[in-house]
Design an enzyme around this catalytic site. Structure first.
Site, PDB file in Angstrom:
ATOM      1  N   GLY A   1      76.810  30.494  90.797  1.00 33.93           N
ATOM      2  CA  GLY A   1      75.882  29.677  90.032  1.00 33.93           C
ATOM      3  C   GLY A   1      75.111  30.490  89.022  1.00 33.93           C
ATOM      4  N   SER A   2      73.880  30.093  88.764  1.00 36.91           N
ATOM      5  CA  SER A   2      73.092  30.687  87.684  1.00 36.91           C
ATOM      6  C   SER A   2      72.566  32.067  88.062  1.00 36.91           C
ATOM      7  CB  SER A   2      71.921  29.775  87.316  1.00 36.91           C
ATOM      8  OG  SER A   2      70.928  29.807  88.327  1.00 36.91           O
TER       9      SER A   2
ATOM     10  N   GLU B   1      78.560  35.365  92.273  1.00 35.82           N
ATOM     11  CA  GLU B   1      79.397  35.201  91.074  1.00 35.82           C
ATOM     12  C   GLU B   1      78.563  34.393  90.101  1.00 35.82           C
ATOM     13  OE1 GLU B   1      81.050  34.342  88.175  1.00 35.82           O
ATOM     14  OE2 GLU B   1      82.008  32.669  89.216  1.00 35.82           O
ATOM     15  N   LEU B   2      78.071  35.085  89.054  1.00 38.33           N
ATOM     16  CA  LEU B   2      76.984  34.516  88.256  1.00 38.33           C
ATOM     17  C   LEU B   2      77.334  34.237  86.803  1.00 38.33           C
ATOM     18  CD1 LEU B   2      74.104  36.766  89.668  1.00 38.33           C
ATOM     19  CD2 LEU B   2      74.898  34.540  90.485  1.00 38.33           C
TER      20      LEU B   2
ATOM     21  N   CYS C   1      82.501  30.118  83.548  1.00 39.45           N
ATOM     22  CA  CYS C   1      81.866  31.427  83.360  1.00 39.45           C
ATOM     23  C   CYS C   1      82.763  32.405  82.630  1.00 39.45           C
ATOM     24  CB  CYS C   1      81.417  31.994  84.701  1.00 39.45           C
ATOM     25  SG  CYS C   1      82.627  31.838  86.006  1.00 39.45           S
TER      26      CYS C   1
ATOM     27  N   GLU D   1      74.514  33.135  78.262  1.00 33.24           N
ATOM     28  CA  GLU D   1      75.674  32.321  78.586  1.00 33.24           C
ATOM     29  C   GLU D   1      75.458  30.917  78.053  1.00 33.24           C
ATOM     30  OE1 GLU D   1      78.545  31.614  82.420  1.00 33.24           O
ATOM     31  OE2 GLU D   1      76.391  31.568  82.783  1.00 33.24           O
TER      32      GLU D   1
END
Length: 482
Positions: free
Chosen positions: A229-230, A249-250, A287, A381
């Site tokens: 996520g964020s 996992e960003l 992402c 992002e």
């Protein structure tokens, strides 16, 4: 038409409450399903069951776990179109990409089934020193303990699969918390898991708010947290529970480099098509969607025109139509935010070459050039259908600018030179370098994860299995070592 209701699942059993949440299609706002919201008692029951069954599940024979995973994979294939329609409805993902997601999820469980049978450890002889003659070490990996898997909205099935499949393969109980906006496909996955012989308590799927999830994050009976996520939320979890094993996992602002040697017209058109498609696919809500493109000045104008032509050929429309390439963002608020970032870049001197318009949650595919340093479309992002083109005078300059980012997930390098490819792999500060294609390429069995603000730990079935376990050593004495 009757709107379906989906129960959540506690220790493998369906449960409902009076607290109902509507799940709406981001494109047209229609309700595609309702879910019950789990209460504190359900959270406690799921955690207690996971802790109680951890030892039993860890001892489950490999063939049992493998057969369960094979069943899940097969059922995802059988129900593929139904689940793809559900993913498209809850997330606004174009149906063509939703079908790909279901196929990938089935593949992820299939890989886990195969890995579960190979999960064997290794032997190490210890008679390398005089004091250890007649001794041998058997080294195997055991689960760290029950897992809390927190999933995002953009891949509501496959990113859940990347948490569930490795956990089941190693025999670790898991509690899944899907994103509040997109819980439906993970609940259907739960239905399929309920068909198997998994031990009671080895899995739960809880529809709870992000705020209520904090209880699970802090509970010591869940020693592993796997979060996708964020960036702010991810690092705050790690800071909140420093003694837990936390995998993050960003995301990132994935870059492409079109090198000086990429001269062939056919290859340039291939690169342009891939850049166009994978900057805009799923409305840029990936992402590893292409966000920054560094093009050698020798090819810049030609590549720009090719990219614009391919972006212009993308179809915008309703996500349930087969020919739609680009659908809505997850909600109108997200589209408004991306539009504001575009406006900020323009105010700083950037030029919008195409796109930029918005209709509700749908943002036109947007190509920008001359974005100023510090612009959020470059530095942060975007998570929207926006790509920024940048001229560079050398490959080395391009690599330096790729690294000029707080993110480091994957990068794509278009080069025909093997030396350049290896050099890029050495100097780029990212988790993966994709040569001859965009950074959006991912095979579900390969290691996947980033550095810097893109997170820590690896996905990919085998890599995740290692991450969810730790080594345990058994030393045997008095052995005649062959």
């Amino acid at each position: 038409m009757t709107v379906p209701h989906f129960p959540f699942l506690v220790a493998g059993r369906a449960a409902t409450t009076e607290a109902r949440i509507e799940v709406r299609n981001p494109f047209d706002g229609r309700t595609v399903g309702t879910v019950s919201e789990a209460g504190p008692e359900h959270i406690e029951a799921a955690i207690a069951a996971a802790a109680a069954t951890a030892a039993e599940f860890a001892g489950t024979p490999a063939h049992v776990r493998s057969d369960v995973l094979t069943h899940i994979s097969a059922r995802l294939d059988e129900r593929g179109e139904e689940i793809a329609r559900l993913i498209s409805g809850e997330s606004g993902k174009p149906i063509k990409w939703a079908r790909v997601e279901v196929t990938r999820a089935a593949s992820t469980f299939r890989w886990a089934a195969e890995e579960a049978r190979r999960w064997s450890g290794h032997m190490q002889r210890l008679d390398t020193d005089p004091g250890s003659e007649g001794r041998v070490a058997l080294i195997h990996r055991v689960p760290r303990g029950p897992i809390l898997g927190i999933a995002p909205f953009n891949f509501p099935l496959n990113l859940v699969a990347h948490k569930v499949a490795p956990a089941l393969a190693v025999g670790a109980p898991i509690i899944v918390k899907p994103a509040p906006a997109t819980p439906l496909s993970s609940l259907v996955l739960g239905e399929i898991m309920a068909e198997t012989s998994l031990p009671s308590g080895s899995w739960s799927v809880l529809t709870v708010s992000n705020e209520k999830a904090s209880t699970m994050v802090q509970d010591l009976r869940l020693p592993v947290v796997s979060f996708t996520g964020s960036v702010p939320v991810g690092w705050s979890i790690r800071e909140l529970v420093p003694r837990k094993h936390v995998t993050l996992e960003l995301g990132g602002n994935a870059a492409v480099v079109v090198c000086e040697d990429w001269c062939d017209e056919r290859k340039q058109d291939f690169a342009a098509e891939r850049i166009a498609r994978f900057s805009m696919y799923q409305a840029g809500q990936s992402c590893i969607a292409v966000q920054r493109v560094f093009i050698h000045v020798r090819h810049y104008e030609t590549m720009k025109q090719r990219i614009l032509a391919h972006v212009g050929a993308l179809s915008i429309g309703a996500p349930d139509e087969d020919d739609t390439d680009v659908g809505p963002l997850i909600d109108e608020r997200a589209a408004v935010r991306v539009g504001q970032w575009i406006d900020e870049a323009v105010a700083g001197g950037a030029t919008v070459l195409t796109g930029g318009g918005r209709d509700g949650a749908v943002l036109e595919p947007t190509v920008i050039e001359n974005a100023p340093g510090g612009a959020r479309v470059l530095d942060d992002e975007v998570f929207g259908p926006v790509v920024v083109l940048c001229r560079v005078s050398s490959d080395e300059e391009a690599f330096e600018r790729v690294n000029r980012s707080r993110f480091g997930l994957q990068a794509g390098i278009f080069t025909a030179d093997l030396h350049t490819a290896f050099h890029a792999s050495r100097v780029l500060d990212v988790g993966g370098v994709i040569v001859g294609d965009v950074p959006s390429y991912r095979a579900d069995q390969m290691p996947y994860g980033g550095v810097k603000d893109s997170g820590t730990g690896k996905e990919g079935v085998h890599s995740a299995m290692e991450d969810l376990t730790e080594e345990k050593v058994l030393v045997l004495t008095g052995i005649d070592v062959p």
